[in-house]
Design a protein around this motif. Sequence first.
Motif, PDB file in Angstrom:
ATOM      1  N   THR A   1      69.905  40.799   7.393  1.00 57.18           N
ATOM      2  CA  THR A   1      70.503  41.966   6.673  1.00 57.18           C
ATOM      3  C   THR A   1      69.996  42.999   7.152  1.00 57.18           C
ATOM      4  N   PHE A   2      68.509  43.144   7.350  1.00 60.88           N
ATOM      5  CA  PHE A   2      68.046  44.365   7.893  1.00 60.88           C
ATOM      6  C   PHE A   2      68.676  44.627   9.204  1.00 60.88           C
ATOM      7  N   ASN A   3      68.678  43.642  10.121  1.00 67.03           N
ATOM      8  CA  ASN A   3      69.364  43.930  11.577  1.00 67.03           C
ATOM      9  C   ASN A   3      70.721  44.323  11.628  1.00 67.03           C
ATOM     10  N   HIS A   4      71.425  44.007  10.572  1.00 66.73           N
ATOM     11  CA  HIS A   4      72.737  44.591  10.565  1.00 66.73           C
ATOM     12  C   HIS A   4      72.951  46.101   9.969  1.00 66.73           C
ATOM     13  N   LEU A   5      71.706  46.751   9.608  1.00 62.40           N
ATOM     14  CA  LEU A   5      71.941  47.815   9.019  1.00 62.40           C
ATOM     15  C   LEU A   5      72.392  48.790   9.991  1.00 62.40           C
ATOM     16  N   THR A   6      72.194  48.953  11.216  1.00 68.12           N
ATOM     17  CA  THR A   6      72.734  50.030  12.014  1.00 68.12           C
ATOM     18  C   THR A   6      74.239  49.960  12.259  1.00 68.12           C
ATOM     19  N   THR A   7      74.777  48.694  12.236  1.00 63.92           N
ATOM     20  CA  THR A   7      76.309  48.523  12.071  1.00 63.92           C
ATOM     21  C   THR A   7      76.941  48.993  10.922  1.00 63.92           C
ATOM     22  N   TRP A   8      76.524  48.787   9.678  1.00 65.73           N
ATOM     23  CA  TRP A   8      76.805  49.262   8.612  1.00 65.73           C
ATOM     24  C   TRP A   8      76.660  50.938   8.202  1.00 65.73           C
ATOM     25  N   LEU A   9      75.670  51.425   8.959  1.00 69.74           N
ATOM     26  CA  LEU A   9      75.318  52.638   8.999  1.00 69.74           C
ATOM     27  C   LEU A   9      76.505  53.583   9.831  1.00 69.74           C
ATOM     28  N   GLU A  10      76.580  52.944  10.886  1.00 70.63           N
ATOM     29  CA  GLU A  10      77.909  53.639  11.858  1.00 70.63           C
ATOM     30  C   GLU A  10      79.036  53.607  11.095  1.00 70.63           C
ATOM     31  N   ASP A  11      79.423  52.507  10.523  1.00 74.09           N
ATOM     32  CA  ASP A  11      80.760  52.445   9.703  1.00 74.09           C
ATOM     33  C   ASP A  11      80.702  53.406   8.600  1.00 74.09           C
TER      34      ASP A  11
ATOM     35  N   GLY B   1      70.016  69.046 -16.919  1.00 71.95           N
ATOM     36  CA  GLY B   1      70.711  69.257 -18.238  1.00 71.95           C
ATOM     37  C   GLY B   1      72.106  69.260 -18.254  1.00 71.95           C
ATOM     38  N   LYS B   2      72.791  68.527 -17.166  1.00 68.74           N
ATOM     39  CA  LYS B   2      74.198  68.509 -17.281  1.00 68.74           C
ATOM     40  C   LYS B   2      74.494  66.893 -17.027  1.00 68.74           C
ATOM     41  N   GLN B   3      75.552  66.666 -17.792  1.00 72.78           N
ATOM     42  CA  GLN B   3      76.362  65.226 -17.616  1.00 72.78           C
ATOM     43  C   GLN B   3      76.809  65.152 -16.656  1.00 72.78           C
ATOM     44  N   ILE B   4      76.548  64.089 -15.758  1.00 72.56           N
ATOM     45  CA  ILE B   4      77.012  63.643 -14.398  1.00 72.56           C
ATOM     46  C   ILE B   4      77.817  62.250 -14.796  1.00 72.56           C
ATOM     47  N   LYS B   5      78.865  62.106 -14.251  1.00 71.87           N
ATOM     48  CA  LYS B   5      79.657  60.585 -14.307  1.00 71.87           C
ATOM     49  C   LYS B   5      79.602  60.176 -12.918  1.00 71.87           C
ATOM     50  N   LEU B   6      78.986  59.010 -12.875  1.00 73.18           N
ATOM     51  CA  LEU B   6      79.060  58.466 -11.562  1.00 73.18           C
ATOM     52  C   LEU B   6      80.236  57.247 -11.449  1.00 73.18           C
ATOM     53  N   GLN B   7      80.999  57.205 -10.245  1.00 77.53           N
ATOM     54  CA  GLN B   7      82.002  56.101 -10.186  1.00 77.53           C
ATOM     55  C   GLN B   7      81.373  55.280  -9.063  1.00 77.53           C
ATOM     56  N   ILE B   8      81.303  54.154  -9.350  1.00 77.28           N
ATOM     57  CA  ILE B   8      80.494  53.143  -8.312  1.00 77.28           C
ATOM     58  C   ILE B   8      81.473  52.161  -8.094  1.00 77.28           C
ATOM     59  N   TRP B   9      81.319  51.864  -6.703  1.00 81.31           N
ATOM     60  CA  TRP B   9      82.073  50.620  -6.190  1.00 81.31           C
ATOM     61  C   TRP B   9      81.025  49.686  -5.419  1.00 81.31           C
ATOM     62  N   ASP B  10      81.076  48.273  -5.609  1.00 83.07           N
ATOM     63  CA  ASP B  10      80.155  47.463  -5.002  1.00 83.07           C
ATOM     64  C   ASP B  10      81.060  46.720  -4.045  1.00 83.07           C
ATOM     65  N   THR B  11      80.707  46.894  -2.654  1.00 85.58           N
ATOM     66  CA  THR B  11      81.505  46.418  -1.733  1.00 85.58           C
ATOM     67  C   THR B  11      80.875  45.047  -1.315  1.00 85.58           C
ATOM     68  N   ALA B  12      79.889  44.851  -1.683  1.00 87.19           N
ATOM     69  CA  ALA B  12      79.074  43.362  -1.654  1.00 87.19           C
ATOM     70  C   ALA B  12      78.675  43.141  -0.181  1.00 87.19           C
ATOM     71  N   GLY B  13      79.154  43.966   0.860  1.00 87.84           N
ATOM     72  CA  GLY B  13      78.223  43.782   2.363  1.00 87.84           C
ATOM     73  C   GLY B  13      79.111  42.801   2.955  1.00 87.84           C
ATOM     74  N   GLN B  14      80.202  42.027   2.503  1.00 89.57           N
ATOM     75  CA  GLN B  14      80.581  41.053   3.169  1.00 89.57           C
ATOM     76  C   GLN B  14      81.183  41.509   4.192  1.00 89.57           C
ATOM     77  N   GLU B  15      80.981  40.743   5.507  1.00 89.70           N
ATOM     78  CA  GLU B  15      81.786  40.834   6.871  1.00 89.70           C
ATOM     79  C   GLU B  15      83.265  40.785   6.575  1.00 89.70           C
ATOM     80  N   SER B  16      83.644  39.943   5.871  1.00 90.61           N
ATOM     81  CA  SER B  16      84.979  39.561   5.794  1.00 90.61           C
ATOM     82  C   SER B  16      85.999  40.751   5.113  1.00 90.61           C
ATOM     83  N   PHE B  17      85.085  41.710   4.457  1.00 92.28           N
ATOM     84  CA  PHE B  17      85.669  42.741   3.848  1.00 92.28           C
ATOM     85  C   PHE B  17      85.476  44.146   4.367  1.00 92.28           C
ATOM     86  N   ARG B  18      85.022  43.912   5.539  1.00 97.62           N
ATOM     87  CA  ARG B  18      84.644  45.134   6.330  1.00 97.62           C
ATOM     88  C   ARG B  18      85.913  46.301   6.369  1.00 97.62           C
ATOM     89  N   SER B  19      86.834  45.700   6.739  1.00 97.98           N
ATOM     90  CA  SER B  19      88.214  46.680   6.820  1.00 97.98           C
ATOM     91  C   SER B  19      88.507  47.456   5.555  1.00 97.98           C
TER      92      SER B  19
END
Length: 166
Positions: free
Chosen positions: A47-57, A6-24
């Motif tokens: 893309t599934f195999n890279h999940l562990t690295t992205w999760l660690e980050d 029953g409460k209004q929630i505002k989400l702020q969303i960023w899409d980082t696109a998962g690109q390795e070149s944008f990792r930093s």
Amino acid sequence: MITIDGKQIKLQIWDTAGQESFRSITRSYYRGAAGALLVYDITRRDTFNHLTTWLEDARQHSNSNMVIMLIGNKSDLEARRDVKKEEGEAFAREHGLIFMETSAKTAANVEEAFINTAKEIYEKIQEGVFDINNEANGIKLGPQHSPTNPTLPSSGGGQQSGGGCC
């Protein structure tokens, strides 16, 4: 804007696109985030195999209480599936993540992914896991909450009309 409990929630969303070149750059997005959607393509094993690295980050650069949802995308391409749903579920279970499959093309479960992540964050706020006075947690109280009374109404409450939490 979404409504939870029953409460209004505002989400702020960023899409980082998962690109390795944008990792930093992506690492800076984790700071101050209350939640993250970790997405892989069910038709591309790499893309599934890279999940562990992205999760660690994500875990290394974020609040330890950050809610992370694992998303297997492109569920509309069942005939081209390269990652079984059970594999995604097992990865999520092993790493304490929420899991669902979506299709950005058909919009199947897309809104639900954001809403379910927001609900988990909201529950952590209600349980006191997130310090709502510390904006480093990625949570800001709406204008209806004064600094002298920043607590959120309990989920059974309903004492406050039209209020939002974040």
